[in-house]
Design a protein around this motif. Structure first.
Motif, PDB file in Angstrom:
ATOM      1  N   VAL A  24      -0.058   3.737 -19.622  1.00 56.44           N
ATOM      2  CA  VAL A  24       0.226   2.544 -18.819  1.00 56.44           C
ATOM      3  C   VAL A  24      -0.698   1.419 -19.280  1.00 56.44           C
ATOM      4  O   VAL A  24      -1.904   1.622 -19.474  1.00 56.44           O
ATOM      5  CB  VAL A  24       0.008   2.827 -17.323  1.00 56.44           C
ATOM      6  N   ASP A  25      -0.126   0.239 -19.475  1.00 55.71           N
ATOM      7  CA  ASP A  25      -0.912  -0.940 -19.850  1.00 55.71           C
ATOM      8  C   ASP A  25      -1.254  -1.740 -18.600  1.00 55.71           C
ATOM      9  O   ASP A  25      -0.379  -2.055 -17.781  1.00 55.71           O
ATOM     10  CB  ASP A  25      -0.132  -1.826 -20.821  1.00 55.71           C
ATOM     11  N   PHE A  26      -2.541  -2.064 -18.465  1.00 52.75           N
ATOM     12  CA  PHE A  26      -2.981  -2.842 -17.306  1.00 52.75           C
ATOM     13  C   PHE A  26      -4.165  -3.714 -17.717  1.00 52.75           C
ATOM     14  O   PHE A  26      -5.156  -3.214 -18.245  1.00 52.75           O
ATOM     15  CB  PHE A  26      -3.382  -1.929 -16.149  1.00 52.75           C
ATOM     16  N   ALA A  27      -4.039  -5.001 -17.485  1.00 49.21           N
ATOM     17  CA  ALA A  27      -5.101  -5.969 -17.778  1.00 49.21           C
ATOM     18  C   ALA A  27      -5.570  -5.866 -19.228  1.00 49.21           C
ATOM     19  O   ALA A  27      -6.773  -5.955 -19.523  1.00 49.21           O
ATOM     20  CB  ALA A  27      -6.280  -5.780 -16.821  1.00 49.21           C
ATOM     21  N   SER A  30      -4.990   0.129 -22.086  1.00 54.20           N
ATOM     22  CA  SER A  30      -4.044   1.235 -21.947  1.00 54.20           C
ATOM     23  C   SER A  30      -4.781   2.461 -21.422  1.00 54.20           C
ATOM     24  O   SER A  30      -5.904   2.763 -21.853  1.00 54.20           O
ATOM     25  CB  SER A  30      -3.398   1.571 -23.302  1.00 54.20           C
TER      26      SER A  30
END
Length: 200
Positions: A24-27, A30
């Protein structure tokens, strides 16, 4: 109700564990979401949030809640730091056995068993009944610790399910049995003569 607050982080742990691991990519970063290690991170985070809210609301936490929170932080952090689930497998047995030790120690330290200190404000029971009830809690925690340890290292694929629902089921069954046991003695107390004058 308080007995089931501890299961909120466990349920969130179970939900995340059952999610198929994915990136999941966040800010701009990954990370893997789903599986045992992100579930462990969720366990730590949700425990801090749940007990933090309780602390803000009540201005304190019970000793059992402090112990549960500290164990979660220690064993969970070790699991993530060393990327080894073995540490997390020892959390439930150690916590249960520490509870058993505390209940056992109350027979020798202080003027009354721990279960009477917890429930004595709501119930009036003979000292012998309080003592037997305290021993029952010792046995319950010893059994839960042993059961969690056995399942964790013998049936690894079933371990997380047992950790959440097995522990919850054992707690519910024990509380029902305790309620039945107490109801017998409460009935005896209610039907006893109201004259409590002591004999000379």
């Amino acid at each position: 109700m308080k007995q089931f607050i501890d299961f909120i982080p466990l349920l969130l742990f179970f939900v995340v564990y059952k999610i198929e691991p994915r990136m999941v990519d966040f800010a701009g970063h990954s990370f893997e979401f789903g599986g045992i290690f992100s579930a462990t991170a969720m366990l730590i985070l949700s425990s801090v949030v749940v007990y933090g809210i309780l602390f803000i609301k009540q201005r304190k936490l019970e000793k059992s809640q402090w112990l549960t929170l500290m164990a979660c932080l220690v064993f969970g952090s070790l699991t993530l730091a060393f990327h080894s689930v073995t540490f997390l497998k020892w959390k439930a047995p150690v916590v249960n056995w520490l509870f058993a030790l505390v209940f056992a120690g109350s027979h020798f330290i202080g003027d009354k068993p721990l279960i009477k200190r917890i429930m004595g404000h709501a119930l009036t029971l003979p000292d012998a009944v309080w003592a037997r009830l305290n021993v029952a809690w010792i046995g319950f925690f010893l059994f839960c610790g042993a059961a969690n340890l056995y399942v964790a290292f013998t049936y690894e694929s079933f371990w997380v399910d047992f950790k959440v629902f097995g522990s919850l089921g054992m707690t519910v069954l024990f509380l029902i049995a305790q309620g039945i046991y107490l109801s017998r003695h409460l009935h005896d107390t209610d039907s006893a003569p109201t004259n409590t004058k002591s004999e000379d």
